[in-house]
Scaffold this motif. Structure first.
Motif, PDB file in Angstrom:
ATOM      1  N   ARG A  90       0.945  -1.322   0.067  1.00 24.33           N
ATOM      2  CA  ARG A  90      -0.079   0.133   0.098  1.00 24.33           C
ATOM      3  C   ARG A  90       0.855   1.264  -0.051  1.00 24.33           C
ATOM      4  NH1 ARG A  90      -2.311   1.146   5.485  1.00 24.33           N
ATOM      5  NH2 ARG A  90      -0.207   1.657   5.807  1.00 24.33           N
ATOM      6  N   TYR A 131      -4.273  -0.530  -2.945  1.00 23.36           N
ATOM      7  CA  TYR A 131      -5.120   0.738  -2.688  1.00 23.36           C
ATOM      8  C   TYR A 131      -6.564   0.138  -1.890  1.00 23.36           C
ATOM      9  CZ  TYR A 131      -7.922  -1.356  -6.723  1.00 23.36           C
ATOM     10  OH  TYR A 131      -8.374  -2.180  -7.472  1.00 23.36           O
ATOM     11  N   THR A 177      -8.408  -3.828   1.068  1.00 21.99           N
ATOM     12  CA  THR A 177      -7.241  -3.422   0.377  1.00 21.99           C
ATOM     13  C   THR A 177      -6.963  -4.443  -0.793  1.00 21.99           C
ATOM     14  OG1 THR A 177      -6.191  -2.578   2.309  1.00 21.99           O
ATOM     15  CG2 THR A 177      -4.699  -3.236   0.692  1.00 21.99           C
TER      16      THR A 177
END
Length: 409
Positions: free
Chosen positions: A144, A150, A156
């Motif tokens: 990330r 993202y 995620t």
């Protein structure tokens, strides 16, 4: 998590040959010549039903890999995981009104029993996804923070565009990937994703489902692919010799795992060879838990089938081939086992030094187990038809079949 006990592997005279094996990524045969320690990672079971013949065929293939390497006088560093938290496991536990952890523990224990009975050599590290979570969270955070992942509504996702080598394991086009992603646990149609193929790295906690502390990710549980990556990198590092599993893992699992690892480390490739075993069918359809068309190793054992015969049935098909389990396949294996045992039970025999080399050559040639069985069959036929005077021959054949094929005579 502990594995299962190892059966002794007899030492053979001389030395085995380096393994030539089919690599899915290059779509060709490559020769693997590891250093003193060969490294292999094989994806393990999701323990809500264990162990069907399809599983056994896959693990038999990679057991042969270990035996070939051991015969070259190398050590083998073998790692296998258990996906002991995943949607199918949770769904089965809910359906059967069971605690998901108890279901996973019971089926993993049964898997160990089956592997022991089939004389599969155990991994040095047998790691459950749950116990790997403390090592998974930092990897997701690193992806990330590097812009390779993202957030979407608390979940995620990995961005497949972060790895310039994405697609190089399975060699599929985008449409084929999208179809397989939908079939095999992905969510290509979820709105808001940057790319339909982007896989989940961390799933935010859902009501009624288990979750763990994810640090800055929040509570949740890991995605499927990052689990294997964390375990493999921790115990093997990058550039290990073989990433193995069934052919249905080439995409998305091994493709995504390779991209995760390569984006994390900046190194390529994750594995020198991606090796995939074929699928086993029953009544014309691939044996699978979702279809329920399964033949269980434990059920065969309970019915009195000798595990050595089960293993010979597996060995009678090339590991990359798709094939069908039938009563005839098992009957032929039982008969072969009886012939072999009768032949080596004689006090004397015909010389077997050439047989050792024939079996070695067959297995070094992309694990050609059927050719190895045929070589033993020829020796057995001559042994039964001829009065030999080599007292060491029957023992040498027994040790060869045990060491290289994993079958105890």
């Amino acid at each position: 998590m502990h594995a299962w006990p190892a059966s002794e592997v007899p030492a053979l005279p001389g030395k085995g040959r380096d393994l030539q094996i089919h690599d899915t990524a290059t779509q060709g045969t490559i020769t693997l010549a590891p250093g003193p320690v060969a490294r292999i990672y094989v994806c393990g079971i999701t323990p809500y039903d264990a162990t069907h013949i399809g599983h056994a065929a896959t693990y038999n293939a990679f057991d042969l890999v270990q035996r070939v390497w051991l015969d070259t006088k190398r050590q083998v560093h073998y790692v296998q995981n258990v996906t002991d938290v995943d949607d199918p496991l949770l769904e089965r536990a809910l359906r059967d009104n069971q605690d998901w952890t108890e279901l996973a523990e019971r089926e993993t224990a049964l898997f160990r029993e089956d592997m022991t009975a089939l004389r599969m050599l155990p991994p040095q590290h047998y790691i459950g996804a749950v116990e790997a979570i403390p090592g998974i969270v930092p990897l997701v955070e690193r992806l990330r923070d590097a812009g390779a992942a993202y957030e979407l509504d608390g979940d995620t996702y990995f961005s497949v565009e972060a790895d310039p080598h994405f697609g190089g394991v399975s060699n599929l086009d985008a449409e084929a990937m999208r179809l397989l992603s939908a079939e095999r646990g992905g969510d290509p149609d979820r709105p808001g994703k940057k790319n339909p193929l982007d896989p989940m790295l961390w799933m935010a906690a859902r009501p009624g489902e288990p979750s763990w502390d994810g640090g800055s990710l929040g509570r949740g549980r890991p995605g499927w692919h990052i689990e294997c990556v964390a375990i493999a990198l921790d115990h093997l590092g990058m550039g290990f010799d073989i990433q193995g599993g069934g052919s249905d893992l080439a995409f998305p699992h091994h493709e995504m795992g390779a991209s995760h690892a390569q984006a994390l480390t900046g190194e390529f490739p994750m594995a020198k060879a991606y090796v995939h075993a074929g699928m086993v069918a029953l009544h014309g359809e691939k044996m699978s838990k979702s279809k329920g068309n399964l033949v269980f190793v434990s059920a065969l054992r309970r019915s009195g089938v000798d595990p050595a015969a089960i293993r010979l049935a597996l060995l009678s098909h090339h590991y990359r081939a798709d094939w069908e389990w039938t009563d005839e396949v098992l009957a032929e294996a039982v008969a072969r086992l009886e012939r072999w045992r009768a032949a080596v039970s004689r006090p004397d025999g015909i010389p077997a030094d050439a047989l050792v080399e024939e079996v070695r050559e067959a297995l070094a040639n992309d694990l050609d187990a059927p050719a190895a069985l045929a070589a033993v069959d020829r020796w057995v036929e001559r042994q039964i038809a001829t009065d030999g005077d080599d007292e060491s021959a029957p023992g040498l054949v027994s040790r060869t079949v045990d060491a290289l094929l994993g079958v105890a005579l």
